[in-house]
Design a protein around this motif. Structure first.
Motif: not given
Length: 486
Positions: A138-150, A470-472
Motif C-alpha cells: 500500500h502507498t502512504n502519502h503525507v500531506s499538509w492541509d490548512p487548519a483554519g483561522p489562527s 496544518c492538519d497533517v
C-alpha cells in the motif's frame, strides 16, 4: 480621535484592520514611547465585539485562501516581503519609537529579517513534501492541509519580527490570521496590514486587533472557530490561554520565558566568553533567549569578572536613535519598576552588585551584574526581563550541568569551552530547546525553535511550523484497486 498619527514622519493608522477595512473602536488606549515617556498617540481599544468580527472575517476568508495554490500563496508572501523591504527605514523608525530598541539594529538586521521571514516560508512551502512510502504494497502519502483561522498573540520586545515569525508560516500554510499585537508596541502591526493589502493579500486573510489582552484575549482564544493559537509571552498568561483554549481543544504553540545559563569553563577562550556575556545586555536585556545566569568555573571566575566589568564599561546607554548607543530604554515604566523590584529584593537578601543595581532614570536601568546569589533565590530562578545578570561559580562539570538545569525553564543555553568532547557531553545533558556552543543568537528558520519545561509547548521553524499550522494527513492507497473504465 484621528484615524492616523505621524511617527517620525511616518503615517500610521490607529484603527483595527478587519476583513480588509479599517475599523475604529469607541474607546482608545494611549501608546507611549519608552525613549522619553512621551505620548505617541491614541490607539483603537478592541473589545469582544472587534475580536469576534476579526474571527468571523478570518473564517469567511479561509475557504478561498486554503484553496489558493501553493505557488500563488508563495507569490503573495514574496510580494509582502518586497513591501517590507521598500519600507525598511519607515518601519525601523516607527518600531524604535514604539518599543525603544536600537534604530541601527532595526535598520541592519531586525526589519530585514521580517522580509526574510516571509521569503523563507514562501520558499519552504514550495518544497514541503514527504516521500511516499510502502506498507505491504500500500502507498502512504503525507500531506499538509490548512487548519483554519489562527490567533497569533505577540510580544513587545521585537514586535514586527516576532509577529511575522508567526504570520508568515500561518499564511503560507493556508490559514487565515487574527493578529493581536502587544499593547505596548502596536504600531508596526498596523503598517504590516497596509503592506499585506498592497501586496494583494485577500481581505480577511490577515486581521489585526489592538487592545489589552485582559479585555479581548479570552474572546479570541476561546472562540470555537479558531483552530490554532500561537503565543509568545509570559508563563502566567500562557496558562490562562491554555485554559481558555481547552474548551474547544484548540492546538497551542507557546514560546514562553527563560532563565538561560551561560556556562564558562576554564578551557574556554575568555575573551570570547566575555563577548558572549556582554551580548546578553542586548535590547536592554529584553530578550527571552538571553543567558542571564553566568555559571563560571571557579579557577577563572575572578579573571572573567574583571574582563566582563571592563567590557561592560565600554557600552553606551542612551537614546536608541543614536548610532553610538548600545543599550536603549526599557519598554515601559511598569517594566522598569518590576526590574528594580527584583534587584532590590536580591540586594536585600545578600546579593552584591558588581556593576549597576539601580535605575538611571524613569526609562533606563543600569546594566547590572549580581554575585553572591543563592541557587534557590528569586533572582536566579525567575525571569527579570531587563539588563540584570547573575554570576555563580562551579568546580566540576557535573556541578555546572546541575546548576544550569536547576530552574523551571528550559528555553536556551550557551556554552563556552575549548574542549569539543566536553561540549558534546554537556550539551547532551542540558535541558534547553536551543544550545549555542561558543556563539550566541545564531538562528536559522529551518531549525526547530521552542522551549522545554515552563519555557514552552511545541516547536516552530521549517517543517515544524507547517506541522503546527496544518492538519497533517496520511492517505493510504491499496494496490490494484482501480477499475478500468477504458
Amino acid at each position: 480621535m484621528p484615524d492616523n498619527i505621524v511617527v517620525g514622519g511616518v503615517s500610521v493608522d490607529t484603527r483595527h484592520w478587519i476583513g480588509g477595512r479599517r475599523v475604529a473602536s469607541s474607546e482608545t488606549f494611549t501608546d507611549v514611547s519608552p525613549i522619553d515617556g512621551g505620548t505617541i498617540g491614541e490607539i483603537s481599544r478592541g473589545t469582544a465585539l472587534e475580536a469576534a468580527a476579526a474571527v468571523a472575517a478570518a473564517k469567511a476568508a479561509f475557504p478561498a485562501w486554503a484553496a489558493t495554490s501553493r505557488a500563488e500563496r508563495a507569490r503573495i508572501l514574496h510580494a509582502i516581503a518586497d513591501g517590507v523591504e521598500k519600507r525598511i527605514e519607515e518601519l525601523s523608525i516607527v518600531e524604535t519609537t514604539d518599543n525603544g530598541a536600537l534604530l541601527r539594529s532595526h535598520r541592519r538586521g531586525v526589519i530585514p529579517r521580517v522580509a526574510h521571514n516571509f521569503r523563507f516560508f514562501a520558499d519552504w512551502l514550495l518544497k514541503l513534501e514527504h516521500e511516499d512510502f510502502e506498507t505491504r504494497g500500500h502507498t502512504n502519502h503525507v500531506s499538509w492541509d490548512p487548519a483554519g483561522p489562527s490567533v497569533l498573540i505577540t510580544p513587545w520586545n521585537a514586535p514586527l519580527m516576532l509577529a511575522t515569525w508567526k504570520v508568515a508560516p500561518a499564511l503560507a500554510a493556508g490559514n487565515t490570521v487574527v493578529l493581536k499585537p502587544a499593547e505596548w508596541s502596536p504600531l508596526t502591526a498596523s503598517l504590516l496590514a497596509d503592506i499585506a493589502a498592497e501586496a494583494g493579500l485577500p481581505a480577511g486573510v490577515l486581521n489585526v486587533v489592538q487592545g489589552y489582552g485582559s479585555e479581548i484575549g479570552d474572546a479570541l482564544t476561546s472562540h470555537p472557530d479558531v483552530r490554532r493559537i500561537s503565543f509568545t509571552g509570559s508563563v502566567p498568561t500562557a496558562k490562562r490561554i491554555a485554559e481558555s483554549a481547552a474548551g474547544h481543544l484548540t492546538p497551542l504553540s507557546l514560546e514562553l520565558g527563560g532563565k538561560s545559563p551561560l556556562l564558562v569553563f576554564a578551557d574556554a577562550d575568555l575573551d570570547l566568553a566575555v563577548d558572549l556575556a556582554v551580548e546578553q545586555y542586548d535590547n536592554a536585556g529584553q530578550v527571552c533567549l538571553a543567558a542571564t545566569r553566568f555559571l563560571v568555573e571557579e579557577s577563572v571566575a575572578e579573571e572573567f569578572t574583571r574582563r566582563f566589568v571592563e567590557k561592560a564599561a565600554t557600552l553606551t546607554q542612551g537614546d536608541p536613535r543614536d548610532e553610538t548607543t548600545d543599550i536603549g530604554p526599557n519598554i515601559h515604566p511598569r517594566q522598569l519598576e518590576k526590574i528594580d523590584a527584583f534587584v532590590q529584593r536580591a540586594l536585600a537578601a545578600g546579593a552584591r552588585a558588581v556593576i549597576g543595581g539601580h535605575r538611571k532614570d524613569t526609562q533606563y536601568y543600569a546594566p547590572t551584574l549580581l554575585t553572591d546569589v543563592a541557587q534557590d533565590s528569586e533572582i536566579v530562578q525567575e525571569e527579570v526581563f531587563g539588563p540584570v545578570l547573575t554570576l555563580q561559580t562551579f568546580s566540576t562539570e557535573e556541578e555546572a550541568v546541575r546548576l544550569a538545569n536547576d530552574t523551571r525553564f528550559g528555553l536556551a543555553a550557551t556554552l563556552a569551552t575549548g574542549d569539543a568532547e566536553r561540549a558534546e557531553r554537556v550539551t547532551e545533558q542540558l535541558v534547553a530547546g536551543t544550545v549555542w556552543v561558543n556563539c550566541f543568537f545564531v538562528r536559522d528558520l529551518q531549525a526547530p525553535f521552542g522551549g522545554s519545561r515552563h519555557s514552552g509547548v511545541g516547536r516552530e521553524g521549517g517543517t515544524w511550523s507547517f506541522d503546527f499550522y496544518c492538519d497533517v494527513k496520511n492517505t493510504v492507497t491499496a494496490p490494484n484497486g482501480w477499475k478500468n473504465h477504458g
